[in-house]
Scaffold this motif. Structure first.
Motif, PDB file in Angstrom:
ATOM      1  N   PHE A  19     134.836  91.910  21.789  1.00  0.00           N
ATOM      2  CA  PHE A  19     134.698  91.581  20.372  1.00  0.00           C
ATOM      3  C   PHE A  19     133.883  90.296  20.297  1.00  0.00           C
ATOM      4  O   PHE A  19     134.297  89.255  20.810  1.00  0.00           O
ATOM      5  CB  PHE A  19     136.087  91.409  19.760  1.00  0.00           C
ATOM      6  N   LEU A  20     132.692  90.356  19.685  1.00  0.00           N
ATOM      7  CA  LEU A  20     131.748  89.242  19.723  1.00  0.00           C
ATOM      8  C   LEU A  20     131.764  88.385  18.466  1.00  0.00           C
ATOM      9  O   LEU A  20     131.797  87.157  18.539  1.00  0.00           O
ATOM     10  CB  LEU A  20     130.323  89.772  19.930  1.00  0.00           C
ATOM     11  N   VAL A  21     131.694  89.025  17.312  1.00  0.00           N
ATOM     12  CA  VAL A  21     131.502  88.295  16.056  1.00  0.00           C
ATOM     13  C   VAL A  21     132.234  89.022  14.940  1.00  0.00           C
ATOM     14  O   VAL A  21     132.218  90.255  14.880  1.00  0.00           O
ATOM     15  CB  VAL A  21     130.000  88.197  15.690  1.00  0.00           C
ATOM     16  N   GLU A  22     132.893  88.260  14.075  1.00  0.00           N
ATOM     17  CA  GLU A  22     133.306  88.767  12.767  1.00  0.00           C
ATOM     18  C   GLU A  22     132.902  87.728  11.746  1.00  0.00           C
ATOM     19  O   GLU A  22     133.386  86.600  11.763  1.00  0.00           O
ATOM     20  CB  GLU A  22     134.801  89.046  12.694  1.00  0.00           C
ATOM     21  N   HIS A  23     131.988  88.120  10.884  1.00  0.00           N
ATOM     22  CA  HIS A  23     131.364  87.189   9.946  1.00  0.00           C
ATOM     23  C   HIS A  23     131.593  87.736   8.545  1.00  0.00           C
ATOM     24  O   HIS A  23     131.055  88.786   8.185  1.00  0.00           O
ATOM     25  CB  HIS A  23     129.867  87.097  10.268  1.00  0.00           C
ATOM     26  N   ILE A  24     132.421  87.058   7.748  1.00  0.00           N
ATOM     27  CA  ILE A  24     132.739  87.500   6.394  1.00  0.00           C
ATOM     28  C   ILE A  24     132.320  86.401   5.426  1.00  0.00           C
ATOM     29  O   ILE A  24     132.762  85.256   5.545  1.00  0.00           O
ATOM     30  CB  ILE A  24     134.242  87.805   6.237  1.00  0.00           C
ATOM     31  N   VAL A  25     131.458  86.756   4.473  1.00  0.00           N
ATOM     32  CA  VAL A  25     130.916  85.778   3.531  1.00  0.00           C
ATOM     33  C   VAL A  25     131.174  86.277   2.112  1.00  0.00           C
ATOM     34  O   VAL A  25     130.942  87.452   1.802  1.00  0.00           O
ATOM     35  CB  VAL A  25     129.403  85.568   3.760  1.00  0.00           C
ATOM     36  N   ALA A  26     131.662  85.386   1.244  1.00  0.00           N
ATOM     37  CA  ALA A  26     132.050  85.778  -0.116  1.00  0.00           C
ATOM     38  C   ALA A  26     130.849  86.097  -0.999  1.00  0.00           C
ATOM     39  O   ALA A  26     130.933  86.943  -1.894  1.00  0.00           O
ATOM     40  CB  ALA A  26     132.896  84.676  -0.752  1.00  0.00           C
ATOM     41  N   ASP A  27     129.721  85.428  -0.772  1.00  0.00           N
ATOM     42  CA  ASP A  27     128.533  85.643  -1.605  1.00  0.00           C
ATOM     43  C   ASP A  27     127.317  85.787  -0.697  1.00  0.00           C
ATOM     44  O   ASP A  27     126.911  84.832  -0.032  1.00  0.00           O
ATOM     45  CB  ASP A  27     128.343  84.469  -2.566  1.00  0.00           C
ATOM     46  N   CYS A  28     126.746  86.992  -0.658  1.00  0.00           N
ATOM     47  CA  CYS A  28     125.579  87.255   0.185  1.00  0.00           C
ATOM     48  C   CYS A  28     124.335  87.551  -0.639  1.00  0.00           C
ATOM     49  O   CYS A  28     123.377  88.153  -0.135  1.00  0.00           O
ATOM     50  CB  CYS A  28     125.863  88.422   1.133  1.00  0.00           C
ATOM     51  N   THR A  29     124.341  87.148  -1.917  1.00  0.00           N
ATOM     52  CA  THR A  29     123.153  87.383  -2.734  1.00  0.00           C
ATOM     53  C   THR A  29     121.981  86.529  -2.261  1.00  0.00           C
ATOM     54  O   THR A  29     120.823  86.859  -2.515  1.00  0.00           O
ATOM     55  CB  THR A  29     123.452  87.093  -4.215  1.00  0.00           C
TER      56      THR A  29
END
Length: 268
Positions: A19-29
């Motif tokens: 498991f390398l990356v988990e990237h969660i972003v609230a605003d990706c506009t």
């Protein structure tokens, strides 16, 4: 679509062991960027990208815009989700940091990266750097010093592959955001020991956290693995009492972290 996921994605997913990356972003506009480290022993890696009406750009380890071929695109629903599986196939720019740029029309986005690699980090927790047995989770308590004991695969132990350090991340698993609480180095142990490396000591955070273990391959390229962890309280045995600082207070006949070691009397 469902049959395609079952037939193409799931069978190989069980072989993805890192498991390398988990990237969660609230605003990706506005474009959000994540970096995915791919090691020299990787056969392939998978990217699962979720967002609304996405524009996704993928750049290889040399920084070139990467165009996926049809066999690497498992799902290409840019309205909701994309699943890509990139195979090594002796690509000259496969090993290194890949860059993923995601822009959505509205709302947030999520990126998860997994890899199939012969670099597997076997680790556990202990209270002693000289132990040969471990627990799957560390012990809580402000005065409790845990260490990580870790191994690389036997086939890599006599090579230039090595573990360098790990980060204790205070991790919010719902948001995917982690802040480094500590960065601690690994040190080698004697080759006769069951575990190849031991870490500097650390106190368990007050909540669930993540470990990010980083090492170097034979070419000096970094590899990393991320795993979830949580703190457990010691199970005080033989009438031991758990104190406010997380340690067991044993009676006169028992000792050990969990009061599980008898004290021999009268020369016994």
């Amino acid at each position: 679509m469902e049959f395609q996921l079952i037939a193409q994605y799931l069978p190989l997913t069980v072989q993805e062991n890192g498991f390398l990356v988990e990237h969660i972003v609230a605003d990706c506009t506005t474009a959000t960027v994540a970096y995915v480290p791919i090691d020299s022993k990787s056969d392939w890696f998978s990217l699962i990208i979720i967002g609304s009406q996405m524009t996704v750009a993928l750049y290889d380890a040399d920084g070139n815009l990467y165009q996926q071929n049809a066999s690497e695109i498992i799902s290409n629903d840019k309205e909701a989700a994309m699943i890509l599986r990139i195979f090594n196939s002796n690509k000259p720019s496969f090993v290194g940091f890949w860059r993923v740029s995601i822009t959505t029309k509205s709302g947030g986005c999520t990126l998860q990266a997994r890899v199939a690699s012969s670099i597997q980090v076997n680790y556990g927790f202990s209270l002693s750097i000289s132990a040969d047995t471990t627990t799957p989770q560390p012990f809580s308590g402000s005065n409790v010093s845990n260490v990580v004991l870790a191994n690389l695969p036997q086939s890599l132990q006599q090579t230039n592959f090595q573990l360098s350090y790990f980060e204790v991340l205070s991790y919010n698993f719902s948001s995917g955001h982690g802040d480094a609480q500590a960065v601690l180095g690994f040190k080698p142990r004697d080759t006769s020991c069951a575990y190849q490396y031991y870490s500097e000591p650390f106190s368990c955070p007050s909540s669930a956290f993540a470990l990010k273990i980083t090492g170097q391959d034979a070419d000096g390229m970094p590899f990393q693995r991320i795993a979830a962890a949580y703190c457990i309280k010691p199970s005080c045995q033989n009438n031991g009492t758990l104190t406010s600082d997380g340690a067991c207070l044993c009676d006169s006949l028992w000792t050990g972290f969990e009061c599980n070691l008898p004290i021999c009397l009268n020369g016994g």
